[in-house]
Scaffold this active site. Structure first.
Site, PDB file in Angstrom:
ATOM      1  N   TYR A 123       0.777  -1.235   0.000  1.00 51.81           N
ATOM      2  CA  TYR A 123       0.000   0.000   0.000  1.00 51.81           C
ATOM      3  C   TYR A 123       0.812   1.290   0.000  1.00 51.81           C
ATOM      4  O   TYR A 123       0.263   2.369  -0.191  1.00 51.81           O
ATOM      5  CB  TYR A 123      -0.976  -0.024   1.184  1.00 51.81           C
ATOM      6  CG  TYR A 123      -2.022  -1.097   1.005  1.00 51.81           C
ATOM      7  CD1 TYR A 123      -3.114  -0.873   0.174  1.00 51.81           C
ATOM      8  CD2 TYR A 123      -1.900  -2.324   1.623  1.00 51.81           C
ATOM      9  CE1 TYR A 123      -4.071  -1.856  -0.021  1.00 51.81           C
ATOM     10  CE2 TYR A 123      -2.843  -3.320   1.428  1.00 51.81           C
ATOM     11  CZ  TYR A 123      -3.925  -3.084   0.604  1.00 51.81           C
ATOM     12  OH  TYR A 123      -4.864  -4.060   0.401  1.00 51.81           O
ATOM     13  N   PHE A 411     -10.323  -4.439  11.197  1.00 46.28           N
ATOM     14  CA  PHE A 411     -11.557  -4.169  10.451  1.00 46.28           C
ATOM     15  C   PHE A 411     -11.390  -4.613   9.015  1.00 46.28           C
ATOM     16  O   PHE A 411     -10.288  -4.863   8.564  1.00 46.28           O
ATOM     17  CB  PHE A 411     -11.936  -2.684  10.535  1.00 46.28           C
ATOM     18  CG  PHE A 411     -10.885  -1.728  10.040  1.00 46.28           C
ATOM     19  CD1 PHE A 411     -10.832  -1.376   8.695  1.00 46.28           C
ATOM     20  CD2 PHE A 411      -9.946  -1.177  10.907  1.00 46.28           C
ATOM     21  CE1 PHE A 411      -9.879  -0.481   8.231  1.00 46.28           C
ATOM     22  CE2 PHE A 411      -8.994  -0.269  10.455  1.00 46.28           C
ATOM     23  CZ  PHE A 411      -8.952   0.069   9.126  1.00 46.28           C
TER      24      PHE A 411
END
Length: 411
Positions: A123, A411
């Site tokens: 990322y 999450f």
């Protein structure tokens, strides 16, 4: 090959999620995990890439509210469900998903995007920087003792069914959010996440247990959720305590909870895999060498609207600095910005033609954003360049926080 990227329809969720499970190895989640994920998914923010009637790529986002330095709670996109089918790798699908998603986040007015990375090497090229770490501790309770602060004996501990204690635990959690950057203010439905207790999640441990810490007046000021993993050999018990959550409003409640976890019968090890890097237990143990620790990247931050993000947080010292920011993936952030913050922490960030004092990429700005990674440490690695003498120290002191940022759950 013709591929189509679009927001999924509600009735396509199962196909979309089946693809995601395949992308992450093909091991199905428990029905309880899957049901909760479906309930929490915002299908309006769930992107799918389709090859015919099959889903081959995915990315989603939760509408989070995240604590930042100074205590403000800031809208942030919680990026999730990113995956590409193994049959469709190296075709630009991931880049296309990241491009569409960041454009949508910007259009929706969220200044930040955050994620947890299954592979942290992925990322950075999209502008995400590691902004918070998690500390895993494994403590040998046969050799380690705790020194607890005065008043610890005044805390009452009570075992409670985790669901019956949920409201009290959530009140404690909510009271802590603004005091530590990186914590999400839990939206409706997210309180169910810590209670997930499918047998497949226990790894041989007991059902989830909860102990609450109370003051003399009965007010709950802390809690711990844990499992006990029984184990035996020829010498006797080798049990372990696996801590999933521990939150407390004051030092004595925190110490009382740790002391309780250390003293559970037939257990000799306490393991807590996701703690803040400045967890107070590190100062309570008698032998830090017997409290084995390991760091792991946790929360990755991406500034989507750079001036809005920098103005949303407070600063620990006055600062007046011009930063030249590189951001090829989100070019609206690129250029020179003047950041001015006063002693009270209020900040203003505007475009400028003035000469730059510092030069860095948006990735490094994301790493420093929550106050846990210093600009000086990034500069030592050659990732921040000082163009005006003294500017690095000034900016680094302003960005640094008093407490380590922390993401308490995935999450």
């Amino acid at each position: 090959m013709t591929l189509e990227m679009r927001v999924i329809q509600t009735d396509e969720w199962d196909v979309w999620y089946d693809h995601l499970e395949l992308a992450f190895g093909g091991v199905p989640e428990s029905p309880a995990e899957r049901e909760l994920c479906k309930a929490l998914t915002d299908t309006d923010r769930a992107l799918g890439v389709w090859d015919g009637d099959g889903c081959v790529g995915s990315a989603g986002a939760f509408s989070f509210r995240l604590s930042v330095p100074g205590g403000a709670i800031v809208p942030a996109a919680g990026v999730t469900a990113v995956g590409v089918s193994p049959t469709h790798r190296r075709r630009g699908i991931l880049t296309s998903l990241m491009r569409r998603q960041l454009d949508d986040i910007r259009a929706g007015g969220e200044p930040l995007a955050v994620l947890t990375a299954s592979d942290p090497a992925i990322y950075g090229r999209f502008g995400y920087g590691t902004a918070a770490y998690a500390l895993a501790v494994e403590i040998d309770t046969t050799r380690v003792r705790l020194s607890v602060p005065p008043g610890t004996d005044g805390i009452r501990l009570r075992l409670v069914d985790p669901r019956k204690a949920l409201a009290d635990c959530e009140r404690v959690y909510a009271a802590l959010v603004s005091s530590r950057p990186g914590m999400p203010a839990r939206q409706p439905g997210w309180e169910e996440l810590p209670l997930l207790d499918a047998p497949s999640m226990r790894e041989g441990g007991s059902p989830l247990k909860c102990v609450v810490a109370e003051r003399e007046d009965g007010e709950v000021v802390g809690y711990a959720r844990y499992r006990v993993k029984a184990d035996w050999d020829l010498t006797g018990s080798e049990g372990k305590v696996e801590v999933s959550d521990l939150d407390a409003l004051d030092p004595v409640a925190s110490a009382a909870l740790w002391r309780y976890l250390f003293s559970i019968d037939l257990t000799w090890t306490v393991r807590a895999p996701r703690r803040p890097v400045d967890d107070p237990v590190l100062h309570l143990v008698s032998d830090i060498r017997r409290a084995r620790t390991r760091l792991r990247d946790s929360l990755h931050v991406r500034l989507v609207d750079l001036p809005a993000a920098l103005e949303a947080r407070a600063y620990g010292a006055p600062v007046d600095v011009v930063v030249a920011v590189e951001d090829a993936f989100c070019p609206w952030n690129e250029g020179r910005w003047r950041l001015v913050a006063d002693a009270g922490g209020a900040a203003r960030c505007t475009r400028t033609a003035e000469p730059a004092d510092l030069e860095l990429s948006v990735r490094e700005l994301g790493s420093a954003y929550l106050g846990g990674i210093t600009l000086t440490s990034l500069a030592a690695a050659g990732l921040v360049r000082e163009l005006r003498p003294g500017a690095l120290t000034e900016a680094s002191r302003a960005f640094a926080g008093d407490v380590a940022p922390w993401l308490p759950h995935s999450f």
